[in-house]
Design a protein around this motif. Structure first.
Motif, PDB file in Angstrom:
ATOM      1  N   LEU A  11      46.663  28.200  69.036  1.00  0.00           N
ATOM      2  CA  LEU A  11      47.183  28.460  70.440  1.00  0.00           C
ATOM      3  C   LEU A  11      47.113  29.929  70.497  1.00  0.00           C
ATOM      4  CD1 LEU A  11      50.407  26.293  70.472  1.00  0.00           C
ATOM      5  CD2 LEU A  11      48.205  25.856  71.561  1.00  0.00           C
ATOM      6  N   THR A  24      52.692  25.398  59.878  1.00  0.00           N
ATOM      7  CA  THR A  24      52.411  25.845  61.534  1.00  0.00           C
ATOM      8  C   THR A  24      52.747  27.207  61.776  1.00  0.00           C
ATOM      9  OG1 THR A  24      54.630  24.967  62.180  1.00  0.00           O
ATOM     10  CG2 THR A  24      52.834  23.525  62.483  1.00  0.00           C
ATOM     11  N   HIS A  28      55.516  29.721  67.658  1.00  0.00           N
ATOM     12  CA  HIS A  28      55.780  28.568  68.653  1.00  0.00           C
ATOM     13  C   HIS A  28      56.863  27.655  68.291  1.00  0.00           C
ATOM     14  CE1 HIS A  28      51.982  30.158  70.193  1.00  0.00           C
ATOM     15  NE2 HIS A  28      51.523  30.223  68.876  1.00  0.00           N
ATOM     16  N   SER A  32      53.818  22.847  67.493  1.00  0.00           N
ATOM     17  CA  SER A  32      52.607  23.121  68.323  1.00  0.00           C
ATOM     18  C   SER A  32      51.700  23.948  67.844  1.00  0.00           C
ATOM     19  CB  SER A  32      53.296  23.388  69.701  1.00  0.00           C
ATOM     20  OG  SER A  32      53.912  24.699  69.624  1.00  0.00           O
ATOM     21  N   ARG A 302      53.786  10.640  70.333  1.00  0.00           N
ATOM     22  CA  ARG A 302      53.578  12.150  70.433  1.00  0.00           C
ATOM     23  C   ARG A 302      52.661  12.704  69.493  1.00  0.00           C
ATOM     24  NH1 ARG A 302      58.131  14.248  68.706  1.00  0.00           N
ATOM     25  NH2 ARG A 302      59.365  12.367  68.121  1.00  0.00           N
ATOM     26  N   ARG A 304      50.455  15.155  67.305  1.00  0.00           N
ATOM     27  CA  ARG A 304      50.553  16.569  67.125  1.00  0.00           C
ATOM     28  C   ARG A 304      49.319  17.251  66.988  1.00  0.00           C
ATOM     29  NH1 ARG A 304      54.640  12.726  65.960  1.00  0.00           N
ATOM     30  NH2 ARG A 304      56.574  13.844  65.895  1.00  0.00           N
ATOM     31  N   ASN A 305      48.215  16.441  66.949  1.00  0.00           N
ATOM     32  CA  ASN A 305      46.683  17.243  67.184  1.00  0.00           C
ATOM     33  C   ASN A 305      46.082  16.926  68.408  1.00  0.00           C
ATOM     34  OD1 ASN A 305      45.678  18.637  64.888  1.00  0.00           O
ATOM     35  ND2 ASN A 305      46.728  17.185  63.817  1.00  0.00           N
ATOM     36  N   THR A 306      46.905  16.788  69.696  1.00  0.00           N
ATOM     37  CA  THR A 306      46.146  16.417  70.945  1.00  0.00           C
ATOM     38  C   THR A 306      45.176  17.556  71.091  1.00  0.00           C
ATOM     39  OG1 THR A 306      48.082  15.337  71.750  1.00  0.00           O
ATOM     40  CG2 THR A 306      46.437  16.198  73.529  1.00  0.00           C
TER      41      THR A 306
END
Length: 408
Positions: A11, A24, A28, A32, A302, A304-306
């Motif tokens: 991101l 992660t 963020h 995400s 949901r 997490r790696n969209t």
């Protein structure tokens, strides 16, 4: 790991020491800020034997590409090196030349073994004692098997409705299997909480940056196996999204390093009852976070790696489709009837996806398709029986068989 200079946030671009225990980017909220492993490809190529003759004894042929120390001893059960099979009868039924890479042949019956081998190797390098993950069943079995191989404690969180066949494996491997009274997403959240509380090593592919690096060996293998004739499409089912991204990253790397001449387009297939990545990629206004599909391995509300999954689709010039549960079961039946390949619903979803993509004109009849089967049908025999029906009951008399088959 002198060939891995950093982990980078997908991101914000912030980089982190790859030897630091981090999942992660802390800049963020939640999970995400997914991290990406960065490589020094000069070092990688210096260590890699680029004799791409199609002989692949295991995924560890690509060890220089993996985020482990050069002197690391892999925790392996012989994962990877799965054959790429011609599928002439299936091709006729789908109306397009089709090959099948059956990763249900991996040691615990699932493509995830590629990722687990890498993460458990990392865990042993780091000297941890306990590994954990949340799973609808396949990752649980995979992690438990490799933890058994490495003599590590393994604690698994699964949704209460996980298929019994998938729970038998981790229990046999000696894992502590905790059935959470809720959905996969609730089991996932709990696994993250206990990771923070106890410091267990978390294998969750959605957030462990090293997991997708193991999965990308399926892309390396496909690049090597098809280098004389690169397919137009490679098709994966999508749950959390990291598998299709791993396959794309591996194939793309080989192209960027001039090991293959071109890359395929990626087709991602989701169940209609768990379609968040598809809806995000196609800019739909209402992205539903509820998962309701019999294809439990991709029943993720949901993902997490969209971001990574959409990147694979966009960068490759590909797209995604959604299919119904009945279409998935028909794909499972068709794959078995035509090619003798036994896939669980998530592993058969690409068959349904190709059929839909052909009907919608996404895939042309003169193109070539590789279907990646991600899991073995023994994982979910209940769905297999639903797809194929029950045995025919007959008395122990010859006449009963003659009646069924009068022409012999």
């Amino acid at each position: 790991m002198d060939h891995v200079p950093a982990l980078q946030c997908t991101l914000c671009g912030e980089t982190y020491d790859p030897e630091r225990e981090i999942y992660t980017c802390p800049n963020h909220d939640g999970v995400s800020g997914i991290l990406e492993v960065q490589y020094d490809y000069d070092v990688v190529l210096d260590r890699f034997d680029a004799d791409l003759d199609g002989s692949i004894p295991s995924q560890w042929k690509y060890k220089p590409f993996l985020p482990v120390s050069a002197d690391a001893t892999p925790v392996t059960l012989g994962e990877g090196g799965t054959d790429l099979l011609a599928a002439e009868t299936l091709s006729d039924r789908l109306g397009v030349e089709t090959l099948v890479k059956d990763d249900g042949r991996n040691p615990t019956g699932v493509l995830k073994d590629r990722a687990t081998s890498v993460s458990v190797t990392k865990a042993t390098e780091d000297g941890v004692d306990v590994v954990t993950c949340a799973s609808t069943g396949n990752a649980a079995a995979s992690l438990a098997g490799y933890a058994g191989r490495a003599d590590l404690e393994c604690r698994i969180f699964v949704p209460g409705d996980a298929p019994e066949g998938k729970l038998a494996q981790p229990l046999t491997y000696g894992a502590d299997v905790l059935a959470v009274e809720g959905s996969y997403d609730e089991a996932y959240d709990l696994s993250m909480a206990v990771t923070d509380e106890f410091g267990w090593y978390n294998r969750n592919a959605a957030i462990n940056p090293f997991q997708v690096e193991g999965k990308r060996t399926v892309g390396h293998e496909l690049a090597e196996q098809t280098r004389e004739s690169v397919p137009d499409w490679v098709v994966f089912s999508m749950g959390d999204g990291c598998t299709i991204y791993g396959g794309w990253k591996g194939f793309r790397e080989f192209h960027e390093l001039d090991l293959v001449s071109e890359t395929p387009k990626m087709l991602g297939v989701q169940a209609d009852g768990a379609r968040a990545i598809h809806d995000t990629f196609h800019d739909h206004d209402d992205v539903d976070d509820v998962a309701d599909t019999l294809a439990d391995s991709i029943a993720v509300g949901r993902p997490r790696n969209t971001l990574k999954a959409c990147k694979a689709l966009e960068q490759s010039g590909g797209t995604s489709v959604v299919v119904s549960d009945e279409q998935i079961l028909e794909g499972e039946r068709l794959l078995g009837h035509t090619e003798g390949i036994y896939a669980e619903p998530a592993g058969a979803a690409p068959v349904a996806g190709v059929r839909k993509a052909r009907a919608e004109g996404i895939i042309d009849p003169d193109e070539t398709v590789v279907i990646v089967v991600t899991g073995n049908g023994l994982k979910d025999t209940k769905s297999a029986l639903r797809a194929s029906g029950d045995p025919v009951s007959i008395p122990p008399e010859l006449s009963s068989v003659v009646e069924l088959f009068p022409d012999g």
